[in-house]
Design a protein around this motif. Structure first.
Motif, PDB file in Angstrom:
ATOM      1  N   GLU A  22      15.100  47.362  34.817  1.00 34.63           N
ATOM      2  CA  GLU A  22      13.887  48.089  34.456  1.00 34.63           C
ATOM      3  C   GLU A  22      13.536  47.922  32.980  1.00 34.63           C
ATOM      4  O   GLU A  22      12.387  47.755  32.613  1.00 34.63           O
ATOM      5  CB  GLU A  22      14.049  49.578  34.801  1.00 34.63           C
ATOM      6  N   THR A  23      14.542  47.980  32.124  1.00 34.82           N
ATOM      7  CA  THR A  23      14.303  47.886  30.680  1.00 34.82           C
ATOM      8  C   THR A  23      14.474  46.462  30.152  1.00 34.82           C
ATOM      9  O   THR A  23      14.222  46.215  28.969  1.00 34.82           O
ATOM     10  CB  THR A  23      15.265  48.807  29.921  1.00 34.82           C
ATOM     11  N   LYS A  24      14.932  45.549  31.016  1.00 34.13           N
ATOM     12  CA  LYS A  24      15.190  44.154  30.650  1.00 34.13           C
ATOM     13  C   LYS A  24      16.299  44.017  29.600  1.00 34.13           C
ATOM     14  O   LYS A  24      16.378  43.024  28.884  1.00 34.13           O
ATOM     15  CB  LYS A  24      13.913  43.463  30.141  1.00 34.13           C
ATOM     16  N   THR A  25      17.172  45.020  29.535  1.00 31.72           N
ATOM     17  CA  THR A  25      18.247  45.030  28.553  1.00 31.72           C
ATOM     18  C   THR A  25      19.338  44.030  28.943  1.00 31.72           C
ATOM     19  O   THR A  25      19.838  44.071  30.065  1.00 31.72           O
ATOM     20  CB  THR A  25      18.864  46.429  28.441  1.00 31.72           C
ATOM     21  N   PRO A  26      19.719  43.130  28.036  1.00 27.19           N
ATOM     22  CA  PRO A  26      20.769  42.159  28.372  1.00 27.19           C
ATOM     23  C   PRO A  26      22.161  42.794  28.331  1.00 27.19           C
ATOM     24  O   PRO A  26      22.343  43.893  27.786  1.00 27.19           O
ATOM     25  CB  PRO A  26      20.627  41.103  27.282  1.00 27.19           C
TER      26      PRO A  26
END
Length: 440
Positions: A370-374
């Motif tokens: 959802e947040t595209k956090t790696p």
């Protein structure tokens, strides 16, 4: 004990003993599906009888003739074949032994071109962050991957780097893809103006970014704007198709999808399909004639330029790509592969993006969809993925540092164009197995 200098000194790779079709086999008999074509090299798969026959025939008649003294029939034939299909005004072919040699030659040709036409003040190259243009010092300087550059930075020429066209991460909410592309392209004009319009000699970019970002194409309209900017300020456009060219994206030359043509084009990898080491730099008639009517000499060269056996292999590869409709097959099979990847991983919690063109596909792995956090780099997700996939019998191309050279992970797929439908499922099954291991 081996005396070979390996890629990694921390592990011993298995010994490959033969290749057949889409598979490689080690000395225990284990089969590995070549899901990345090595590094987007083996477009025809392994053991192609026509290319092997062409190599054998050429070795028997002429193995080597130095280009300081001779040209050769295979080199002439290959150059004619490439130019017969090349985009725009590309007219001359400089045959080298690989991608780094091609991009290095392109940078040097751009510089000499401006000297020949009386503009020696043009010295700056602009490229993009998260690009990869090779490992020689000039090519590495043009490349924008921080991790690859770090320890060699004191040795590198000064190259400006602007943002890539990376829609998944950089497009704003509410911004159309087209508007985002125009905004990204504007960075080139801004940088040209900052450096001084009469001091910039070239802009270098990959039409579809390969190793460092994982099959990232530009949005529609981006490259047309890039071409306009280059034309406005007299800057040469160098396109690096070393990894994405020669049919890999479903177009013989990747830039065809973006409806532009470069001033200088670099190809390799799929040009020889792994049967011989070869690359090429193509330039326009205008650039060639500037040298021809000036000094008459390109101050550059390598021992194995225009190698007859390598050129014969590449000519055989080109003919197969052209006569057997393998480029259109790459487009068709690439669409099937992309559809299967979306069906299998489109809602996966650890897959943020699935992108690419033709038989050049990438999956970006994230900790939070959802947040595209790696993932935290300390998790070494890419390295774990590569190991798990290899154990499952799949050769693929995972890399870390997708976002900025440190953060982010992706997997690049570039299988042979001859892949069959049932092997699409084999790829997705083994990817799923590796993903579970790498993120578990």
């Amino acid at each position: 004990m081996s005396h070979v200098f390996p890629r990694s000194m921390k592990s011993s790779p298995p010994r490959a003993v033969r290749g057949e079709g889409c598979y490689l086999y080690d000395d225990t008999g284990k089969a590995y599906f070549d899901g990345s074509g090595g590094a987007a090299v083996s477009c025809l798969g392994h053991g192609d009888p026509d290319v092997i026959a062409a190599v054998q025939k050429q070795v028997q008649s002429l193995a080597f003739a130095h280009t300081g003294f001779f040209t050769s029939e295979p080199a002439e034939e290959l150059a004619d074949l490439l130019i017969s299909k090349a985009p725009g005004d590309l007219d001359r072919v400089y045959l080298v032994s690989g991608g780094s040699e091609a991009t290095e030659a392109a940078i040097k040709l751009a510089r000499q071109y401006y000297i020949e036409i009386g503009q020696p003040q043009r010295r700056h190259v602009i490229a993009r962050r998260q690009s990869y243009h090779g490992n020689t010092l000039g090519a590495l300087a043009a490349g924008g991957n921080a991790w690859r550059r770090a320890q060699f930075a004191p040795l590198l020429i000064d190259v400006s780097h602007i943002a890539p066209c990376y829609e998944y991460v950089d497009r704003h909410d509410g911004e159309s893809a087209y508007d985002y592309g125009q905004r990204a392209a504007q960075e080139l004009e801004d940088e040209i103006l900052r450096l001084g319009p009469d001091t910039v000699m070239a802009f270098m970019a990959e039409p579809v970014v390969g190793a460092t970002m994982g099959a990232v194409p530009a949005v529609e309209g981006y490259y047309r704007r890039i071409r306009e900017i280059c034309d406005t300020y007299g800057v040469l456009l160098i396109l690096d198709e070393v990894m994405c060219g020669m049919g890999r994206t479903g177009h013989l030359f990747a830039c065809e999808a973006d409806e532009i043509a470069p001033d200088i084009l670099c190809i390799a990898k799929g040009l020889g399909a792994g049967y011989q080491p070869i690359g090429a730099m193509l330039c326009t008639r205008q650039i060639y004639e500037a040298l021809e009517n000036g000094s008459g000499f390109f101050q550059h060269g390598h021992t194995y330029l225009g190698h007859p056996v390598a050129a014969a292999a590449a000519a055989a590869v080109f003919k197969k790509l052209d006569s057997q409709n393998l480029v259109s097959r790459a487009a068709m099979m690439g669409e099937k592969l992309h559809t299967a990847l979306v069906e299998r991983f489109g809602q996966h919690p650890f897959i943020g993006d699935i992108r690419g063109r033709g038989m050049f596909q990438g999956l970006e792995i994230v900790a939070d969809r959802e947040t595209k956090t790696p993932f935290d780099p300390d998790r070494k997700v890419s390295a774990r993925f590569k190991t798990a996939a290899f154990e499952a019998g799949l050769v693929c191309y995972p890399m870390a540092g997708t976002r900025d050279g440190k953060y982010g992970d992706h997997v690049l797929l570039a299988p042979p164009f001859i892949m069959e439908d049932e092997q699409v499922t084999e790829i997705t099954d083994k990817l799923a197995q590796a993903l579970a291991t790498a993120t578990g």
